[in-house]
Structure formats: C-alpha cells, structure tokens
Design an enzyme around this catalytic site. Structure first.
Site, PDB file in Angstrom:
ATOM      1  CG  ASP A 134      -0.190   0.046   2.521  1.00 39.57           C
ATOM      2  OD1 ASP A 134       1.055   0.017   2.506  1.00 39.57           O
ATOM      3  OD2 ASP A 134      -0.847   0.116   3.578  1.00 39.57           O
ATOM      4  CB  CYS A 168       5.438  -2.261   1.882  1.00 35.79           C
ATOM      5  SG  CYS A 168       6.238  -1.559   0.440  1.00 35.79           S
ATOM      6  CG  HIS A 209       6.129  -5.084  -1.889  1.00 34.30           C
ATOM      7  ND1 HIS A 209       5.219  -4.312  -1.197  1.00 34.30           N
ATOM      8  CD2 HIS A 209       6.144  -6.289  -1.275  1.00 34.30           C
ATOM      9  CE1 HIS A 209       4.702  -5.030  -0.215  1.00 34.30           C
ATOM     10  NE2 HIS A 209       5.249  -6.227  -0.239  1.00 34.30           N
TER      11      HIS A 209
END
Lengths: 150, 269
Positions: free
Chosen positions: B86, B89, B262
């Site tokens: 989101d 992270c 990510h």
C-alpha cells in the site's frame, strides 16, 4: 474508527479554545463531529480585509490518514485565483500533499495565507468550465496545481 | 479469460473517453480506490511467516533469472513475511521487523529507544505542531516501550495488523525520516532531483501516507534511529541478487527483501 473520532474531538477543542487568529469555529450550528464550519476573516492590510467567509470541513473515517474535504460555502466566496466560484479550493495539501501531521488549524492557516498573498482579485482561468463539469466533492477532482506563488 | 479481460479494458477505455470531466475524475478515483480495496482484501497489513521456498510459486518455473535468484535467497534466508503493497510497506516492514527482532535480542534496544525518545523534541525544534505530532509520538513510543516491558510476539503482531495502530506507527516513522532529512539537509539535498527543495521533498514525498520509499528514506530512517538494515534486491537487473547495507559496513539487524516497488521482511538462516 476510534482514532479519527479522538483526533477530531481534540481538534474541535483546540479550535474552540485557541483558534488561529482570524478564524472561528462555528459551534452554534454544529450537529456532528463529522463536519463543521469555520469562519475566516480576511487579514488587515490585504485585499480581503474586512471580508468574512465560511469554510466547510468534512471528515471521513480514514481521517487523519486521509485529508478532510474542505471548501468555501455560503453567499460569499473569495474571489481568488485558486478558489472556484462554487467554493472549491485548489490547494495541494488538501489532496496529494496531505500529511496526517497537518490539522484543521494548519489548513486554516494555509488558506488564510493563500488569501493574504493574493495580489489581484480574480477567479481561476478555467472557472466557467470547471464549475460546470466538476463533482460536488472537491476531493474527486484530479487537481493539476497552479503555481504556488499566490 | 485474458481475452475477456483485454476486451473489458477496451470497453472501459471507450466508456471513459465519452465521459464528461467530473465523471471521468470520479471514475478514476473510484477505480483507484477499488484497486486499493482489492489489495487490502487480499493481503494482511502483515502476513504470517512463510517458508522462503514459497516465493518460487510467484514466478513461472521457466523464469530462469528469478528462480535462480530465489535459490540464492534460500541459501541465506529461511523465511519471509509479506507486507501489504500500500506504499507504506517499507515503513511497516521496518517497524515490525525491527521490534520483532528486539523482542529476542535486546542488543540494539537501548540506542533505538533513546533515539526514538529524542525524536519528538527534534520535531519540535523544527517547529512541527506538537498538537498533532504528540499523538503519533505517544502511540509510537508506547509500542517501542512495550518491547522492553515484555509484550508477546502475538500482541506485537496484532498491533501492526490493526489498521489504526499500524498506520499511526507508520506516520511517526515518516516524521522521523523527514526530521532526519531536514536536520542534515546539506548532505541530503544532493540526492534530491526534480528541482525540489529538501523541505518540499519531505512534504510531498516523505510525510504523506501511501507513498513509496526510496534509498534516501532508508538512509535517513536508519541513521535517525541508529538501526542497521540489509536490503536484498531482487529485480530484473543482473544475474544475481544484490545487497545493500544501511549504513554501509554495519552488521545488519534486520533484513528486508526488495522487489520493484515493494519490501517484505526476511529471516536469516
């Protein structure tokens, strides 16, 4: 969410007891903590001296992680290059640049400063088009920010 | 299936093209929030600890480059814990991963706790509003202190899985990062491109929630808290993984896995 309620209550308290100069929380008509009005007075020595405006604040459940919805309401909308005649305000901290460390107080201060630094009373160049086509919620507009000189 | 989907995409594009402005904006926003909701529904803020070999299933068997990199990861790491994609992270992985480590190994705790405690005054020195920052700080420091006070692993995990608490923690880590950048602005300014001043960078790319982190965020946060983090980079570049330690030449306490856009938590063997 409990966090958002606790935070808004704290903000209401601060806005009541020590509001930033030139602002007043309108408590008379307040019915819920999810939305309220703040009176804004144009600062002395600026183009808006002596004028009074009303700002509407609305809070979602994800406040303060997401910004409140803020717009001018009522009969008198400031004539400013970043304020549309329907009350919508083009100010980046109200959408993209919102941070949870900001608050009702800091939004009021930003708007006051935006009004004070105005050098010519006029509407945004795309006003006529915008108010015909925009959504009622200014946060639904994908703003393309004007310069930040005023 | 794929055909259906691309057909739908085309229909969607036509549909959007004919829309008046405000409906278009609303539709884009609705789509964005439905994508966010989908991500939220399909992944926990923090997942369970998974065997590292699970990563193999995320890539096709003939994706030689990634399969080889995963084999190398397996030699060093036994488990991975995923975080929700989101935009927060890195901060969530860092926050939970570091505290989790200190539950069992208290070596880094005193310095971490001291830096954490001092951060509030530093933000006040930069004229941040105590009114809002105080709430975030109090929540943050109570979670940090709970590590010393013997919080259980499950309780710590639950704290980071509960959206309100977890996001409060992330907000404050973002503020610490911003504060560090501003306190050492002569140094960090060199890494900012796009003509932004350091303060503008902090206001637009560090403090707002849901925005992804870059090297500069990691450098600033680790140096503010005296933390040592190793990031294993797994992307399409090169034949093998690459590793970066923050700060350089430190003995890493926490290990993170980076895949483009990510971060997840890694557990060494």
């Amino acid at each position: 969410m409990a966090f958002s309620q606790k935070r808004i209550q704290k903000e209401i308290l601060t806005m009541t007891t020590s509001p930033p100069p030139g602002t007043r929380l309108v408590t008379e008509t307040m019915q819920t903590t999810k939305e309220f009005l703040v009176e804004v007075h144009g600062a002395q020595g600026t183009l808006f001296a002596g004028e009074q405006f009303k700002l509407l604040f609305k809070f979602g459940d994800r406040y303060p992680f997401e910004s409140p919805q803020v717009m001018f309401v009522g009969d008198h909308i400031p004539e400013h290059p970043h304020v549309y005649s329907n009350g919508h305000i083009c100010l980046s901290i109200l959408t993209d640049d919102w941070s949870p460390a900001l608050s009702v107080e800091s939004v009021c201060l930003s708007i006051l400063s935006m009004l004070s630094s105005c050098t010519e009373k006029k509407r945004p160049p795309d006003n006529a088009f915008y108010i015909r086509t925009c959504s009622s919620n200014p946060k639904d507009t994908r703003w393309w920010y004007h310069d930040d000189k005023v | 299936m794929d055909n259906d989907r691309s057909h739908d995409n085309l229909k969607e594009q036509d549909y959007l093209k004919d829309m008046p402005n405000h409906e278009f904006d609303e539709a884009v926003n609705t789509m964005q929030s439905s994508i966010q909701d989908e991500i939220a529904a399909s992944t926990d803020l923090l997942g369970d600890k998974l065997d590292i070999s699970m990563l193999k299933n995320e890539y096709s068997a003939d994706d030689v480059q990634y399969q080889k990199k995963i084999q190398n990861l397996e030699k060093r790491y036994s488990h991975v814990r995923k975080t929700r994609g989101d935009g927060n992270c890195f901060f969530r992985a860092f926050g939970f991963g570091y505290l989790e480590h200190m539950l069992s190994d208290k070596k880094d705790y005193p310095i971490f706790q001291e830096n954490a405690s001092n951060s509030f005054q530093k933000l006040m020195d930069l004229k941040y509003p105590s009114f809002t920052v105080e709430d975030f700080f109090e929540n943050f420091i109570s979670v940090v202190n709970s590590v010393k006070e013997g919080v259980s692993h499950t309780e710590l995990l639950n704290t980071f899985r509960e959206e309100g608490m977890s996001n409060y923690f992330v907000v404050y880590l973002r503020l610490i990062t911003s504060c560090q950048l501003q306190s050492d602005s002569d140094f960090y300014q060199n890494f900012i491109d796009g003509g932004k001043t350091l303060v503008e960078f902090c206001k637009t790319e560090v403090e707002p929630m849901y925005l992804e982190s870059d090297h500069i965020h990691i450098i600033a946060l680790t140096s503010a808290l005296g933390a040592c983090v190793r990031v294993a980079y797994m992307d399409r570049g090169g034949d093998d993984l690459s590793f970066h330690d923050f700060p350089e030449d430190s003995q890493p306490t926490l290990h993170l896995l980076y895949r483009p856009g990510h971060y997840d938590v890694l557990y060494p063997r």
